[in-house]
Design a protein around this motif. Structure first.
Motif, PDB file in Angstrom:
ATOM      1  N   ILE A 537       0.835  -1.203   0.000  1.00 51.24           N
ATOM      2  CA  ILE A 537       0.000   0.000   0.000  1.00 51.24           C
ATOM      3  C   ILE A 537       0.870   1.254   0.000  1.00 51.24           C
ATOM      4  CG2 ILE A 537      -1.604   1.355   1.418  1.00 51.24           C
ATOM      5  CD1 ILE A 537      -2.874  -1.262   2.303  1.00 51.24           C
ATOM      6  N   LEU A 538       1.865   1.275   0.896  1.00 54.02           N
ATOM      7  CA  LEU A 538       2.713   2.460   1.013  1.00 54.02           C
ATOM      8  C   LEU A 538       3.516   2.700  -0.258  1.00 54.02           C
ATOM      9  CD1 LEU A 538       3.986   2.089   4.685  1.00 54.02           C
ATOM     10  CD2 LEU A 538       2.371   3.766   3.810  1.00 54.02           C
ATOM     11  N   VAL A 780       9.668  -2.203   9.370  1.00 53.60           N
ATOM     12  CA  VAL A 780      10.156  -2.019   8.002  1.00 53.60           C
ATOM     13  C   VAL A 780       9.268  -1.027   7.250  1.00 53.60           C
ATOM     14  CG1 VAL A 780      10.509  -3.212   5.813  1.00 53.60           C
ATOM     15  CG2 VAL A 780      11.245  -4.285   7.916  1.00 53.60           C
ATOM     16  N   CYS A 781       7.985  -0.959   7.611  1.00 58.24           N
ATOM     17  CA  CYS A 781       7.052  -0.073   6.906  1.00 58.24           C
ATOM     18  C   CYS A 781       7.283   1.395   7.263  1.00 58.24           C
ATOM     19  CB  CYS A 781       5.615  -0.461   7.228  1.00 58.24           C
ATOM     20  SG  CYS A 781       5.194  -2.167   6.836  1.00 58.24           S
ATOM     21  N   TRP A 782       7.527   1.674   8.555  1.00 64.64           N
ATOM     22  CA  TRP A 782       7.604   3.075   8.973  1.00 64.64           C
ATOM     23  C   TRP A 782       8.981   3.500   9.475  1.00 64.64           C
ATOM     24  CZ3 TRP A 782       8.941   3.341  14.110  1.00 64.64           C
ATOM     25  CH2 TRP A 782       8.641   2.245  14.918  1.00 64.64           C
ATOM     26  N   GLY A 783       9.888   2.563   9.683  1.00 69.14           N
ATOM     27  CA  GLY A 783      11.183   2.894  10.280  1.00 69.14           C
ATOM     28  C   GLY A 783      12.042   3.813   9.440  1.00 69.14           C
ATOM     29  N   GLY A 784      11.886   3.780   8.115  1.00 70.04           N
ATOM     30  CA  GLY A 784      12.706   4.638   7.260  1.00 70.04           C
ATOM     31  C   GLY A 784      12.191   6.057   7.177  1.00 70.04           C
ATOM     32  N   ASN A 785      10.887   6.258   7.361  1.00 69.67           N
ATOM     33  CA  ASN A 785      10.292   7.587   7.179  1.00 69.67           C
ATOM     34  C   ASN A 785      10.045   8.343   8.472  1.00 69.67           C
ATOM     35  OD1 ASN A 785       9.136   5.763   4.791  1.00 69.67           O
ATOM     36  ND2 ASN A 785       9.271   7.871   4.089  1.00 69.67           N
ATOM     37  N   VAL A 786      10.239   7.700   9.605  1.00 72.98           N
ATOM     38  CA  VAL A 786       9.976   8.367  10.873  1.00 72.98           C
ATOM     39  C   VAL A 786      11.069   9.403  11.134  1.00 72.98           C
ATOM     40  CG1 VAL A 786      11.259   6.725  12.315  1.00 72.98           C
ATOM     41  CG2 VAL A 786       9.269   7.880  13.248  1.00 72.98           C
ATOM     42  N   ASN A 787      10.700  10.547  11.744  1.00 72.74           N
ATOM     43  CA  ASN A 787      11.695  11.610  11.946  1.00 72.74           C
ATOM     44  C   ASN A 787      12.530  11.366  13.211  1.00 72.74           C
ATOM     45  OD1 ASN A 787      10.314  12.704  14.263  1.00 72.74           O
ATOM     46  ND2 ASN A 787       8.895  13.736  12.859  1.00 72.74           N
ATOM     47  N   LYS A 788      13.559  12.169  13.378  1.00 73.99           N
ATOM     48  CA  LYS A 788      14.517  11.949  14.468  1.00 73.99           C
ATOM     49  C   LYS A 788      13.864  12.093  15.843  1.00 73.99           C
ATOM     50  CE  LYS A 788      18.665  13.345  11.933  1.00 73.99           C
ATOM     51  NZ  LYS A 788      19.807  14.309  11.871  1.00 73.99           N
ATOM     52  N   HIS A 789      12.978  13.067  15.984  1.00 71.17           N
ATOM     53  CA  HIS A 789      12.326  13.268  17.274  1.00 71.17           C
ATOM     54  C   HIS A 789      11.521  12.038  17.671  1.00 71.17           C
ATOM     55  CE1 HIS A 789       9.988  14.979  20.525  1.00 71.17           C
ATOM     56  NE2 HIS A 789       8.866  14.731  19.868  1.00 71.17           N
ATOM     57  N   GLU A 790      10.810  11.425  16.709  1.00 71.29           N
ATOM     58  CA  GLU A 790       9.988  10.259  17.009  1.00 71.29           C
ATOM     59  C   GLU A 790      10.854   9.033  17.297  1.00 71.29           C
ATOM     60  OE1 GLU A 790       7.831  10.515  13.449  1.00 71.29           O
ATOM     61  OE2 GLU A 790       6.293  11.873  14.245  1.00 71.29           O
ATOM     62  N   TYR A 816      16.042  -1.823  12.654  1.00 70.77           N
ATOM     63  CA  TYR A 816      15.429  -1.509  11.359  1.00 70.77           C
ATOM     64  C   TYR A 816      16.292  -2.021  10.212  1.00 70.77           C
ATOM     65  CZ  TYR A 816      14.153   1.157   7.215  1.00 70.77           C
ATOM     66  OH  TYR A 816      13.824   1.501   5.934  1.00 70.77           O
ATOM     67  N   HIS A 817      17.588  -1.772  10.260  1.00 66.38           N
ATOM     68  CA  HIS A 817      18.471  -2.219   9.174  1.00 66.38           C
ATOM     69  C   HIS A 817      18.524  -3.746   9.096  1.00 66.38           C
ATOM     70  CE1 HIS A 817      19.843   1.701   7.902  1.00 66.38           C
ATOM     71  NE2 HIS A 817      20.105   2.034   9.145  1.00 66.38           N
ATOM     72  N   SER A 818      18.462  -4.396  10.242  1.00 71.48           N
ATOM     73  CA  SER A 818      18.450  -5.854  10.242  1.00 71.48           C
ATOM     74  C   SER A 818      17.161  -6.400   9.629  1.00 71.48           C
ATOM     75  CB  SER A 818      18.616  -6.363  11.681  1.00 71.48           C
ATOM     76  OG  SER A 818      18.477  -7.756  11.743  1.00 71.48           O
ATOM     77  N   LEU A 819      16.023  -5.819  10.007  1.00 71.65           N
ATOM     78  CA  LEU A 819      14.744  -6.274   9.459  1.00 71.65           C
ATOM     79  C   LEU A 819      14.618  -5.926   7.977  1.00 71.65           C
ATOM     80  CD1 LEU A 819      12.305  -5.304  12.372  1.00 71.65           C
ATOM     81  CD2 LEU A 819      13.155  -7.572  11.789  1.00 71.65           C
ATOM     82  N   LEU A 820      15.185  -4.783   7.579  1.00 72.77           N
ATOM     83  CA  LEU A 820      15.163  -4.403   6.169  1.00 72.77           C
ATOM     84  C   LEU A 820      15.909  -5.434   5.329  1.00 72.77           C
ATOM     85  CD1 LEU A 820      14.499  -2.198   4.007  1.00 72.77           C
ATOM     86  CD2 LEU A 820      16.736  -1.206   4.520  1.00 72.77           C
ATOM     87  N   GLU A 821      17.041  -5.874   5.838  1.00 74.03           N
ATOM     88  CA  GLU A 821      17.843  -6.861   5.109  1.00 74.03           C
ATOM     89  C   GLU A 821      17.115  -8.202   5.001  1.00 74.03           C
ATOM     90  OE1 GLU A 821      22.453  -8.519   5.134  1.00 74.03           O
ATOM     91  OE2 GLU A 821      21.789  -6.974   6.552  1.00 74.03           O
ATOM     92  N   SER A 822      16.499  -8.638   6.093  1.00 76.32           N
ATOM     93  CA  SER A 822      15.799  -9.922   6.062  1.00 76.32           C
ATOM     94  C   SER A 822      14.559  -9.862   5.173  1.00 76.32           C
ATOM     95  CB  SER A 822      15.422 -10.348   7.479  1.00 76.32           C
ATOM     96  OG  SER A 822      14.548  -9.418   8.071  1.00 76.32           O
ATOM     97  N   LYS A 823      13.830  -8.731   5.191  1.00 73.46           N
ATOM     98  CA  LYS A 823      12.655  -8.596   4.319  1.00 73.46           C
ATOM     99  C   LYS A 823      13.068  -8.559   2.855  1.00 73.46           C
ATOM    100  CE  LYS A 823       8.973  -8.396   5.086  1.00 73.46           C
ATOM    101  NZ  LYS A 823       7.910  -9.419   5.011  1.00 73.46           N
ATOM    102  N   SER A 864      11.463   5.234   1.757  1.00 75.28           N
ATOM    103  CA  SER A 864      10.529   4.118   1.862  1.00 75.28           C
ATOM    104  C   SER A 864      11.224   2.794   1.545  1.00 75.28           C
ATOM    105  CB  SER A 864       9.333   4.346   0.937  1.00 75.28           C
ATOM    106  OG  SER A 864       9.749   4.349  -0.416  1.00 75.28           O
ATOM    107  N   PHE A 865      10.462   1.713   1.592  1.00 78.12           N
ATOM    108  CA  PHE A 865      11.061   0.368   1.550  1.00 78.12           C
ATOM    109  C   PHE A 865      11.784   0.063   0.237  1.00 78.12           C
ATOM    110  CE2 PHE A 865      10.541  -4.111   0.260  1.00 78.12           C
ATOM    111  CZ  PHE A 865      11.379  -4.698   1.199  1.00 78.12           C
ATOM    112  N   ILE A 866      11.110   0.260  -0.908  1.00 78.32           N
ATOM    113  CA  ILE A 866      11.705  -0.165  -2.179  1.00 78.32           C
ATOM    114  C   ILE A 866      13.021   0.564  -2.474  1.00 78.32           C
ATOM    115  CG2 ILE A 866      11.371  -0.158  -4.691  1.00 78.32           C
ATOM    116  CD1 ILE A 866       9.959  -2.446  -3.326  1.00 78.32           C
ATOM    117  N   PRO A 867      13.095   1.920  -2.423  1.00 78.48           N
ATOM    118  CA  PRO A 867      14.387   2.578  -2.655  1.00 78.48           C
ATOM    119  C   PRO A 867      15.464   2.158  -1.659  1.00 78.48           C
ATOM    120  CG  PRO A 867      12.609   4.164  -2.851  1.00 78.48           C
ATOM    121  CD  PRO A 867      12.013   2.920  -2.289  1.00 78.48           C
TER     122      PRO A 867
END
Length: 879
Positions: A537-538, A780-790, A816-823, A864-867
Motif C-alpha cells: 500500500i505504502l 520495516v514499513c515506517w522505520g525509514g520515514n519516521v523523523n529523528k524526534h519520534e 530496522y536495518h536488520s529487518l530491512l535486510e531480512s525482508k 521508503s522500503f523499495i528505494p
C-alpha cells in the motif's frame, strides 16, 4: 490543590478553613504552588494544626530569587508524620518539583505506598523542556517503586504531559483560572478522582480544586469466585492412560449404527474415564490474591489480629517485623520457583509467574452482560444467525447429487493423528463434546487409533458427525459498555477432534486451490503477513505521489464487513470451488461441513439458549473458516487501471491512484466492489467504512464523496489498518503516540519484575517478548520515514528498559536495518511476492546484477522500503 500566590499572607484564612470547613479539615493532602516562601519564613509561620508541612522553596538554580515555591500539607489523621518524607526536590528555570513519599494508615492492597509530585511550571518557561525534566524524575521514581500510587499535581500553565513519555490520567475537569484549566492533577489510575471548584484563597486569581476519591479497590469491584479444577498429576494421568489402554475400541465400532452414534459414544466414554480417574477440588479465588501470600503468611496475619484485639503493643511490634520478614522470604521463594521453571524449560509456568510478578495482562477486561437469562441467550442466538434468512436447500441438494459418487481421496494414518494431537494447546477450551485438549494431548497414543478410524470414515462417507458440527457460542464484549447485541462478538467453541480433522483436510486441500489464490490477499498464505500488505500500500502511494505537481493524488477506502465469516453462502463457495477443478469428494465434504450446523449461546454454566440450525457461514474459531473466506472472495479483484484491492482476510482497502484525468475509474471500481458484495451476500458496514484522501497539491477542491448504498462514506485524516496508523500526510506521529503509550505501560511491568530481583536473562526475555515486539511490528514499513524526534522517543524508552534489564539493548536504527535486510532477502527469493516484480524490474540489463533506483524527488519516497531495499541490495553486491 491550587495556586495561592503567596501563602504567608493567607495562612490565617487557610487555618480558618481547616477549622470550620469539612473540605479542608478532612482532606488527606493540601498541595499549593507559588507559595513565595523563603528561608526567612519558618515552618511555624505557615503551619496548620493537624497537618505536617513539606516545603520545596525556590532556589537560586531557577535564576530568580523571589516567587515560585511549592508545598504539601499531609493530614496526620491520614498518614503518620514519620511516614511522610521528601524523596526529591529540584528547582530549575523551567520547572520546580517537590516529590514526597507517603505511607498512609490504610491503602488498597494493589498499591504499596503513595508518591506525590507537586509541580510548578512558570509561564515563561520552555514547556517541552519542563515536561522532559518532570518525566525523567517520574521514570526514576517508577523504576524504584513500580507498585506505588503516583499523583502529579500543580500549576502546569502551558505545559502538558499529554504527548510525553508519561501516560497518566488527568482528573481536573473544571476551570481553575478564568476560563482556562491551568492547575492539573495526573495519576496512574484511571477514574481516580472527581474534581470540584472551590473559591480562591485570598486574592489569588486561581480557584482551588477539591479532588474527591472515585477509585474503588479491586476487592470491592470483583467478588471472589469459586472454581472446580482438575488435579492433574503423574499418578492420575497414568491411571487414565491405563484405563484407555485397556479399552477395546473395536467393541465401539462394531456396536455403533452410524458415525454419529460412534462419535457420541466414544466422546461420552472418554469423559467418563476422565471423571473416574482425575480428582477435582473446589477453590475460592480472590481478585487481589498473590501467590506468595501463603498459609504461613496468613497464620502470622491472624496472630497479628489477635494481638491487636488484646491490646498487646509489645507483641504487635514484634509480630510486625516478623510479618515483613516472612512476606519478603515468601516473595523470594516464589521468585526462585519461577526461575526454576525457566531453567527446567517449563515456559508455560515461567509465563504464569512472570505475569503475576509483572502485573502484565494482555487479555481484554471483563464486562458485565446486560442480562443473564434464557430469553437474552435466545435473542443473541437468533442475532448471530441473522444472515441465514434465505432458503438455499434446493441448491445444496443439487450439489450433493452432483458429487454423490465422488470420492474424497484422503487416508489418515495413526502416526499423523498422533502428531497433530501432541501439538494441541492444553489450556484451550473444550467444545460441546466436552473433550479437553489436555486429555487428547496427554493420551495421544491411546486415542489415536479410534480417532483415526472416525476421521477416515468421515472422509470416506463425506459426512461429518453432528456432534462435531455443533458450536457453543460464547459472547465476548467488544467494548467496555454494552449498548446493543452487536457489541458482543460471537466466539464459537467447536469440538477439538474436529479441529484436528480440519487441519488434516486442509493439508490435502490447499494444493488444489493455491494457483487460484489472489496475490493481493495476504492472509493465511505462507511467507505473507500484515507487513507485506502495508508495504505494498505504502509503495503505491509513495511512488504515485511523487508526481503531485502533475495533479496526482490518492484516495483510499477502508471497507468494513459485518460478521464476514458468518455470511459465507455454501452454494456460492461450492460453485467457485467447482470452477477451480477441485475434486468432487472434497467439495462434497466441505458442503457437508458448512450445512446443517447446530449452534447455541452460553451465557453461564446454567444459562443456555435453545439449539438452532444454520446453513450460512462458518463459525469463528474453526481452522477452515478463515481459509474458506479467502477462497470465497478470491475473485474480488480490481479491473480498473490505477486501482488496487489489497486484502488481509476481511480487512480490505481500495486504493485509487488519481491523475489529472479525474477519479471516475476509482468511483466505478468502488461501485463494482459494492455490487460484488451484494451478489455474494457480503454485508458491508457503511458506518465503519472510511475514506482517506492523500493530496499534497495546493489550493485544490475536495473530490466528490464515495457513496455506498445511498450513504456517504465518512472521510478521516487517519485510520488504523492492520495495527498501523496511517494518516493523510503519510507521517508517523499518530502511530508513534500509540506505540509510546503501549511501551510505557509494559515498561511498568518490567520495573515490577525487577522489583522481585529476578535474573537478568528473565528480564531480557520479558523485554524481547512484550516490549520490543511492540515497536518491531511493521518497523520495516515506517522505520525509514519516521523523523529523528519520534525515533528518540522510542530510543529513550529502550534506554530506560536497558537500565532495568542491566544489559545493552539494540536501538531502533540497528533493528530496522536488520529487518530491512531480512525482508529484502525474503522478497527476492519469493517470485510470487507482489513486491518481487518491483525489484526484479529494476535490474540493469548490462549483467552487473545491480538494481536501478527509480526517480526520487521527495524524501518520503526516498526513505521508503523499495528505494532503501535497492540501495541495500547494491551495497551487498559491492562488498
Amino acid at each position: 490543590m491550587g495556586n495561592v500566590q503567596s501563602l504567608s499572607n493567607k495562612i490565617d484564612e487557610l487555618c480558618a478553613n481547616v477549622n470550620y470547613l469539612n473540605e479542608f479539615r478532612n482532606a488527606s493532602l493540601m498541595s499549593f504552588t507559588e507559595t513565595w516562601l523563603t528561608e526567612h519564613h519558618n515552618d511555624a509561620h505557615v503551619s496548620v494544626n493537624g497537618f505536617k508541612l513539606l516545603r520545596g522553596d525556590r532556589t537560586t538554580d531557577s535564576g530568580k530569587e523571589k516567587g515560585g515555591g511549592v508545598c504539601l500539607y499531609v493530614n496526620e489523621n491520614w498518614c503518620h508524620p514519620n511516614h511522610a518524607t521528601i524523596k526529591h526536590h529540584s528547582c530549575s528555570t523551567n520547572v520546580e518539583i517537590l516529590t514526597v513519599s507517603l505511607r498512609p494508615y490504610y491503602l488498597p492492597r494493589e498499591f504499596s505506598h503513595v508518591i506525590v509530585c507537586t509541580v510548578y511550571v512558570p509561564h515563561r518557561s520552555a514547556a517541552k523542556l519542563a515536561a522532559l525534566e518532570l518525566c525523567d524524575v517520574i521514570h526514576e521514581l517508577e523504576t524504584a517503586s513500580p507498585d506505588a500510587l503516583f499523583i502529579v499535581n500543580g500549576d502546569f500553565n502551558h505545559c502538558s504531559l499529554r504527548k510525553s513519555n508519561v501516560h497518566y490520567y488527568q482528573h481536573v475537569t473544571c476551570t481553575t483560572r478564568a476560563t482556562a484549566t491551568l492547575d492539573l492533577l495526573y495519576s496512574n489510575v484511571k477514574d481516580a478522582y472527581n474534581s470540584i471548584q472551590l473559591p480562591a484563597l485570598g486574592n489569588a486569581d486561581h480557584n482551588l480544586i477539591n479532588l474527591l476519591p472515585k477509585y474503588r479497590p479491586i476487592v470491592q469491584r470483583q467478588k471472589p469466585s469459586t472454581v472446580i479444577v482438575q488435579q492433574w498429576n503423574e499418578d492420575s494421568l497414568e491411571h487414565l492412560r491405563a484405563e484407555l489402554d485397556a479399552t477395546d475400541w473395536n467393541a465401539f465400532t462394531d456396536a455403533a449404527g452410524d458415525l454419529d452414534e460412534l462419535t457420541e459414544t466414544v466422546s461420552d466414554y472418554i469423559n467418563f474415564c476422565v471423571e473416574l480417574t482425575i480428582p477435582t477440588k473446589q477453590i475460592k479465588v480472590y481478585p487481589n490474591n498473590k501467590p506468595w501470600i501463603t498459609k504461613r503468611v496468613k497464620d502470622v496475619i491472624n496472630r497479628k489480629k489477635g494481638l491487636f484485639g488484646k491490646g498487646d503493643h509489645e507483641g504487635l511490634k514484634k509480630i510486625r517485623s516478623k510479618l515483613k520478614r516472612i512476606i519478603r522470604e515468601e516473595r523470594a521463594a516464589y521468585k526462585d520457583k519461577v526461575e526454576g521453571h525457566f531453567t527446567g524449560g517449563n515456559m508455560k509456568r515461567v509465563w504464569e509467574g512472570v505475569r503475576l510478578m509483572s502485573g502484565y495482562n494482555n487479555k481484554p477486561k471483563s464486562c458485565q452482560l446486560p442480562r443473564v437469562d434464557e430469553e437474552y441467550a435466545n435473542e443473541l442466538n437468533c442475532f448471530y444467525n441473522r444472515f441465514d434468512r434465505q432458503d438455499f436447500s434446493a441448491e445444496h441438494d443439487d450439489f450433493q447429487q452432483q458429487f454423490a459418487n465422488s470420492d474424497c481421496d484422503i487416508t489418515v494414518t495413526e502416526g499423523e493423528v498422533r502428531r497433530h494431537l501432541s501439538r494441541l494447546h492444553s489450556s484451550k477450551a473444550a467444545g460441546p463434546d466436552k473433550l479437553s485438549p489436555r486429555v487428547l494431548k496427554q493420551c495421544a497414543i491411546q486415542l489415536s487409533n479410534i480417532l483415526t478410524y472416525i476421521f477416515n470414515q468421515s472422509f470416506t462417507t463425506r459426512v461429518i458427525p453432528n456432534l462435531w458440527k455443533q458450536s457453543c457460542i460464547i459472547p465476548v464484549p467488544k467494548t467496555s459498555a454494552i449498548s446493543c447485541l452487536n457489541d458482543l462478538r460471537p466466539v464459537a467453541l467447536t469440538a477439538v477432534p474436529m479441529k484436528v480433522c480440519e487441519r488434516i483436510f486442509l493439508e490435502r486441500f490447499r494444493p488444489f486451490v493455491t494457483p487460484f489464490l489472489d496475490p493481493f490477499q495476504f492472509a493465511y498464505q505462507s511467507d505473507r503477513s500484515c507487513e507485506d500488505a502495508i508495504l505494498l500500500i505504502l509503495h503505491k502511494l509513495y511512488s504515485h505521489l511523487e508526481h503531485s505537481c502533475r495533479g496526482h493524488f490518492a484516495r483510499v477506502t477502508f471497507f468494513d464487513f459485518s460478521s464476514a465469516f458468518n455470511t459465507i453462502q455454501p452454494h456460492i463457495l461450492v460453485s467457485k470451488l467447482k470452477n477451480m477443478d477441485v475434486p468432487g469428494g472434497f467439495i462434497h465434504w466441505i458442503l457437508n461441513y458448512l450445512t446443517n450446523r447446530t449452534q447455541l449461546v452460553k451465557l453461564s454454566h446454567s444459562c443456555l439458549s435453545d439449539v438452532i440450525l444454520s446453513n450460512t457461514g462458518a463459525p469463528q474459531g474453526t481452522v477452515l473458516a478463515p481459509f474458506l473466506f479467502t477462497l470465497y472472495t478470491y475473485d474480488a479483484r480490481s479491473l480498473e487501471q490505477g486501482c488496487s484491492l489489497i486484502k488481509f482476510a476481511d480487512d480490505t482497502a481500495m486504493i485509487g491512484l488519481v491523475n489529472g484525468n479525474g477519479d471516475e475509474a476509482y468511483l466505478r471500481q468502488i461501485q463494482s466492489f459494492v455490487n460484488y458484495c451484494d451478489l455474494n451476500f457480503l454485508q458491508l458496514n457503511v458506518a465503519k467504512t472510511k475514506e482517506m484522501i492523500i493530496d499534497f497539491r495546493h489550493n485544490t477542491n475536495p473530490p466528490p464523496p464515495v457513496v455506498v448504498k445511498g450513504s456517504v462514506v465518512e472521510r478521516v485524516t487517519s485510520y488504523k489498518y492492520l495495527g498501523v496508523v496511517l494518516n493523510d500526510h503519510l507521517a508517523w506521529g499518530d502511530h508513534i503516540d500509540i506505540l509510546v503509550k503501549k511501551l510505557n505501560s509494559r515498561l511498568y511491568c518490567l520495573r515490577k519484575m525487577s522489583n522481585f530481583n529476578v535474573r537478568h536473562d528473565i528480564l531480557e526475555m520479558f523485554y524481547n517478548c512484550t516490549i520490543s515486539g511492540v515497536w518491531h511490528y511493521c518497523l520495516v514499513c515506517w522505520g525509514g520515514n519516521v523523523n529523528k524526534h519520534e525515533i528518540e522517543r522510542i530510543n529513550s524508552i529502550i534506554k530506560k528498559a536497558e537500565r532495568v534489564v542491566g544489559e545493552p539493548l539494540p536501538s531502533i536504527d540497528s533493528v530496522y536495518h536488520s529487518l530491512l535486510e531480512s525482508k529484502l532477502d525474503a522478497v527476492w527469493k519469493d517470485h510470487t511476492h507482489p513486491l518481487y516484480e518491483l525489484l526484479h524490474n529494476s535490474q540493469m540489463s548490462r549483467g552487473s546484477g545491480r538494481l536501478r533506483l527509480p526517480c526520487l524527488k521527495t524524501n518520503r519516497y526516498r526513505d521508503s522500503f523499495i528505494p532503501r531495499a535497492i540501495k541495500l541490495f547494491n551495497e551487498v553486491l559491492l562488498r
